[in-house]
Design a protein around this motif. Structure first.
Motif, PDB file in Angstrom:
ATOM      1  N   ASN A  36       6.455  39.258  26.931  1.00  0.00           N
ATOM      2  CA  ASN A  36       5.734  38.043  26.536  1.00  0.00           C
ATOM      3  C   ASN A  36       6.458  36.776  26.989  1.00  0.00           C
ATOM      4  O   ASN A  36       5.977  35.667  26.764  1.00  0.00           O
ATOM      5  CB  ASN A  36       5.479  38.015  25.017  1.00  0.00           C
ATOM      6  N   ASN A  38       8.929  35.094  25.917  1.00  0.00           N
ATOM      7  CA  ASN A  38       9.100  34.074  24.875  1.00  0.00           C
ATOM      8  C   ASN A  38      10.354  33.238  25.124  1.00  0.00           C
ATOM      9  O   ASN A  38      11.191  33.579  25.942  1.00  0.00           O
ATOM     10  CB  ASN A  38       9.081  34.697  23.471  1.00  0.00           C
ATOM     11  N   ASP A  65       1.967  40.653  24.958  1.00  0.00           N
ATOM     12  CA  ASP A  65       2.793  40.843  23.769  1.00  0.00           C
ATOM     13  C   ASP A  65       2.428  42.172  23.125  1.00  0.00           C
ATOM     14  O   ASP A  65       1.242  42.444  22.905  1.00  0.00           O
ATOM     15  CB  ASP A  65       2.517  39.693  22.790  1.00  0.00           C
ATOM     16  N   SER A  67       2.669  42.992  20.196  1.00  0.00           N
ATOM     17  CA  SER A  67       2.051  42.849  18.868  1.00  0.00           C
ATOM     18  C   SER A  67       0.539  42.636  18.986  1.00  0.00           C
ATOM     19  O   SER A  67      -0.169  42.608  17.997  1.00  0.00           O
ATOM     20  CB  SER A  67       2.699  41.716  18.073  1.00  0.00           C
ATOM     21  N   ALA A  88      11.036  46.070  24.095  1.00  0.00           N
ATOM     22  CA  ALA A  88      10.591  44.756  23.607  1.00  0.00           C
ATOM     23  C   ALA A  88      10.890  44.668  22.121  1.00  0.00           C
ATOM     24  O   ALA A  88      10.542  45.555  21.361  1.00  0.00           O
ATOM     25  CB  ALA A  88       9.093  44.588  23.844  1.00  0.00           C
ATOM     26  N   GLN A  90      12.215  41.468  18.953  1.00  0.00           N
ATOM     27  CA  GLN A  90      12.912  40.219  18.666  1.00  0.00           C
ATOM     28  C   GLN A  90      14.330  40.605  18.282  1.00  0.00           C
ATOM     29  O   GLN A  90      14.539  41.322  17.318  1.00  0.00           O
ATOM     30  CB  GLN A  90      12.232  39.453  17.529  1.00  0.00           C
ATOM     31  N   GLN A 105       6.429  40.790  13.334  1.00  0.00           N
ATOM     32  CA  GLN A 105       5.398  40.829  14.390  1.00  0.00           C
ATOM     33  C   GLN A 105       5.792  41.767  15.522  1.00  0.00           C
ATOM     34  O   GLN A 105       5.073  42.688  15.875  1.00  0.00           O
ATOM     35  CB  GLN A 105       5.214  39.421  15.003  1.00  0.00           C
ATOM     36  N   SER A 106       6.961  41.506  16.092  1.00  0.00           N
ATOM     37  CA  SER A 106       7.366  42.226  17.299  1.00  0.00           C
ATOM     38  C   SER A 106       7.904  43.614  16.990  1.00  0.00           C
ATOM     39  O   SER A 106       7.490  44.608  17.587  1.00  0.00           O
ATOM     40  CB  SER A 106       8.419  41.401  18.034  1.00  0.00           C
ATOM     41  N   ASN A 107       8.840  43.684  16.035  1.00  0.00           N
ATOM     42  CA  ASN A 107       9.585  44.929  15.834  1.00  0.00           C
ATOM     43  C   ASN A 107       8.840  45.952  14.993  1.00  0.00           C
ATOM     44  O   ASN A 107       9.067  47.147  15.134  1.00  0.00           O
ATOM     45  CB  ASN A 107      10.948  44.642  15.193  1.00  0.00           C
ATOM     46  N   GLY A 110       4.445  45.429  16.550  1.00  0.00           N
ATOM     47  CA  GLY A 110       4.481  45.776  17.981  1.00  0.00           C
ATOM     48  C   GLY A 110       4.797  47.246  18.188  1.00  0.00           C
ATOM     49  O   GLY A 110       4.145  47.936  18.985  1.00  0.00           O
TER      50      GLY A 110
END
Length: 338
Positions: A36, A38, A65, A67, A88, A90, A105-107, A110
């Protein structure tokens, strides 16, 4: 490596994702990368990594992303990857205290999206990044994969522990092989600027002092198992084609990838000063300020690598002298510092 297989690498513009993608592409594998891009750290570094991957044959990059469930599903539908490497995430322990939302969100979300896609579009092997932070404040060293890991001391560590639990459940229910990798302080050229060694170097060239969170206690200094990027990539590469087998057990395994040789933080800093001195041809000394240990930090990380050695005959070998010299040479060249 099996060049007939398609590899899907999440976080492909990240530090580990970039090096792994590059190694697979150089061997003739087909790699689909997603990131993504970021701005958690300098995006130019991510673009620079991508610029090195894009000219290579068989590389497809998707800016997206994990997520976003639809983005993940579309990749599986279109490219039907055989092997998935989820890198991927955070990252960062301290940032998880300031900005917890992005970690969930990410870990968590996602990773759930990746697991769901592996369930609906069966894969040969899912390899995913966990972290040495799952060991929390464990006192027993070296850390072994069989140790109790129910006392995480940061939200980042909690999300990584939850990844291991989620992967185990999906392996159990849907029988696809999954391997979790507990990385121990990865460093090297083109690394993450939020990591201490990189930050120390930045501060030196900005004429700022560096903060060392050990209370100035050299006897009970922080220990870290620093692991050079090439060793990490070789460990992953060997595991990719060695999925855990099921039979009567769940096809899920977790491995430490660390140096099995922890260094005192102060020794690491002195080695970095020497490496920069070599690269610049003049003496480098950081101005140091000592502060108390930060919430979420752990006093020591130390990996037992016996399981990894048993499974794929590999143990990291790069010394911090060699690894930090590679980093220092790259940094001086990349940032054109004097």
């Amino acid at each position: 490596m099996d060049t007939n297989k398609t590899y899907f690498i999440t976080g492909a513009a990240g530090f580990i994702g970039f090096y792994l993608s590059k190694k697979l592409l150089e061997q003739g594998c087909k790699v689909i990368g997603i990131d993504n891009l970021n701005d958690y750290y300098d995006v130019n570094l991510k673009y620079n990594r991508l610029d090195q991957l894009k000219p290579l044959d068989n590389f497809t990059f998707i800016e997206g992303d994990i997520s976003n469930k639809e983005a993940v599903t579309n990749v599986f539908e279109k490219y039907k990857p055989n092997i998935v490497v989820n890198l991927a995430a955070q990252a960062g322990v301290r940032y998880s205290i300031e900005n917890p939302d992005v970690y969930i969100q990410s870990n968590v979300i996602g990773f759930y999206n990746i697991l769901e896609a592996c369930r609906h579009y069966p894969v040969d092997h899912l390899v995913y990044a966990s972290s040495s932070s799952v060991y929390g404040a464990n006192k027993k060293v070296p850390f072994e994969e069989s140790d109790f890991v129910d006392t995480p001391v940061s939200l980042y560590a909690s999300t990584k522990k939850s990844n291991e639990l989620m992967a185990y459940t999906y392996s159990h229910l849907y029988k696809f092989p999954a391997t979790g990798l507990r990385f121990f302080t990865v460093y090297g050229p083109m690394g993450r600027p939020d990591m201490a060694y990189f930050g120390f170097t930045d501060k030196y060239f900005n004429r700022e002092s560096i903060k060392i969170f050990n209370n100035g206690d050299f006897e009970n200094d922080l220990y870290r198992d620093f692991t050079y990027i090439d060793d990490i990539v070789e460990g992953i590469e060997r595991l990719l084609s060695n999925p855990p087998t099921g039979g009567k057990t769940v096809p899920h395994k977790v491995f430490n990838i660390g140096n099995n040789n922890p260094e005192k933080l102060m020794v690491f800093i002195e080695t970095l000063e020497k490496a920069l001195s070599n690269s610049l041809g003049r003496e480098v000394q950081f101005e140091k300020v000592f502060e108390p240990i930060k919430p979420g930090d752990v006093p020591a990380t130390y990996a037992s690598t016996d399981q990894l050695q048993k499974a794929v005959g590999f143990k990291p070998t790069t010394s911090i002298e060699e690894g930090l010299q590679q980093f220092a040479d790259w940094y001086v060249e990349y940032y054109k510092v004097k």
